[in-house]
Design a protein around this motif. Structure first.
Motif, PDB file in Angstrom:
ATOM      1  N   VAL A  32      30.340  30.401  15.470  1.00 33.78           N
ATOM      2  CA  VAL A  32      29.837  30.869  16.805  1.00 33.78           C
ATOM      3  C   VAL A  32      28.124  30.010  17.092  1.00 33.78           C
ATOM      4  N   ALA A  33      27.952  29.795  15.376  1.00 32.29           N
ATOM      5  CA  ALA A  33      26.363  29.019  16.217  1.00 32.29           C
ATOM      6  C   ALA A  33      25.911  27.489  16.567  1.00 32.29           C
ATOM      7  N   ARG A  34      27.518  26.939  16.292  1.00 37.05           N
ATOM      8  CA  ARG A  34      28.283  25.624  16.635  1.00 37.05           C
ATOM      9  C   ARG A  34      29.150  25.773  18.334  1.00 37.05           C
ATOM     10  N   ALA A  51      14.106  17.555  12.277  1.00 35.66           N
ATOM     11  CA  ALA A  51      15.148  17.838  13.689  1.00 35.66           C
ATOM     12  C   ALA A  51      14.469  18.378  15.076  1.00 35.66           C
ATOM     13  N   ARG A  52      13.443  18.832  14.622  1.00 40.54           N
ATOM     14  CA  ARG A  52      12.696  19.790  15.831  1.00 40.54           C
ATOM     15  C   ARG A  52      14.191  20.638  16.826  1.00 40.54           C
ATOM     16  N   ARG A  53      15.140  21.354  16.175  1.00 38.81           N
ATOM     17  CA  ARG A  53      15.783  21.923  17.214  1.00 38.81           C
ATOM     18  C   ARG A  53      16.151  22.948  16.355  1.00 38.81           C
ATOM     19  N   LYS A  54      17.061  24.081  16.822  1.00 41.65           N
ATOM     20  CA  LYS A  54      17.990  24.967  16.457  1.00 41.65           C
ATOM     21  C   LYS A  54      18.646  24.692  14.975  1.00 41.65           C
ATOM     22  N   ILE A  55      18.410  24.949  14.167  1.00 48.65           N
ATOM     23  CA  ILE A  55      19.676  24.950  12.911  1.00 48.65           C
ATOM     24  C   ILE A  55      20.102  26.939  11.870  1.00 48.65           C
ATOM     25  N   ALA A  56      21.180  26.691  12.179  1.00 48.38           N
ATOM     26  CA  ALA A  56      21.696  27.715  10.918  1.00 48.38           C
ATOM     27  C   ALA A  56      21.775  27.040  10.021  1.00 48.38           C
ATOM     28  N   LEU A  57      21.507  28.067   8.300  1.00 47.33           N
ATOM     29  CA  LEU A  57      22.263  27.226   7.785  1.00 47.33           C
ATOM     30  C   LEU A  57      22.739  28.450   6.895  1.00 47.33           C
ATOM     31  N   THR A  58      23.965  28.064   6.539  1.00 43.13           N
ATOM     32  CA  THR A  58      24.532  29.313   5.699  1.00 43.13           C
ATOM     33  C   THR A  58      24.190  28.172   4.570  1.00 43.13           C
ATOM     34  N   VAL A  59      24.444  29.843   3.587  1.00 36.45           N
ATOM     35  CA  VAL A  59      24.144  29.685   2.067  1.00 36.45           C
ATOM     36  C   VAL A  59      25.067  30.711   1.181  1.00 36.45           C
ATOM     37  N   ALA A  60      25.778  29.833   0.116  1.00 36.32           N
ATOM     38  CA  ALA A  60      26.914  30.425  -0.555  1.00 36.32           C
ATOM     39  C   ALA A  60      26.149  30.939  -1.764  1.00 36.32           C
TER      40      ALA A  60
END
Length: 66
Positions: free
Chosen positions: A22-24, A49-58
């Motif tokens: 969804v983030a992509r 990176a100075r941009r929005k990033i979604a971090l997925t944590v297993a």
């Protein structure tokens, strides 16, 4: 179907949602880590990176988190 206040009760079951996908779709970069202990390093790498990033944590929900 049970009635509540004269209206039928509706149910919506969603399958597991791939939030990274969804983030992509919104143009957000997604990174993932396999160990929650790696979150700090991943967040530190994301700052320049100075941009929005979604971090997925297993994570293992069966394991007690300390």
């Amino acid at each position: 179907m049970p009635l509540r206040l004269g209206n039928p009760d509706h149910v919506c079951e969603l399958q597991p949602i791939d939030f990274a996908a969804v983030a992509r779709g919104f143009g957000v970069a997604d990174w993932s880590v396999d160990d929650p202990a790696e979150c700090g390093e991943a967040l530190a790498r994301s700052m320049p990176a100075r941009r929005k990033i979604a971090l997925t944590v297993a994570s293992d929900t069966a394991r007690e988190l300390v």
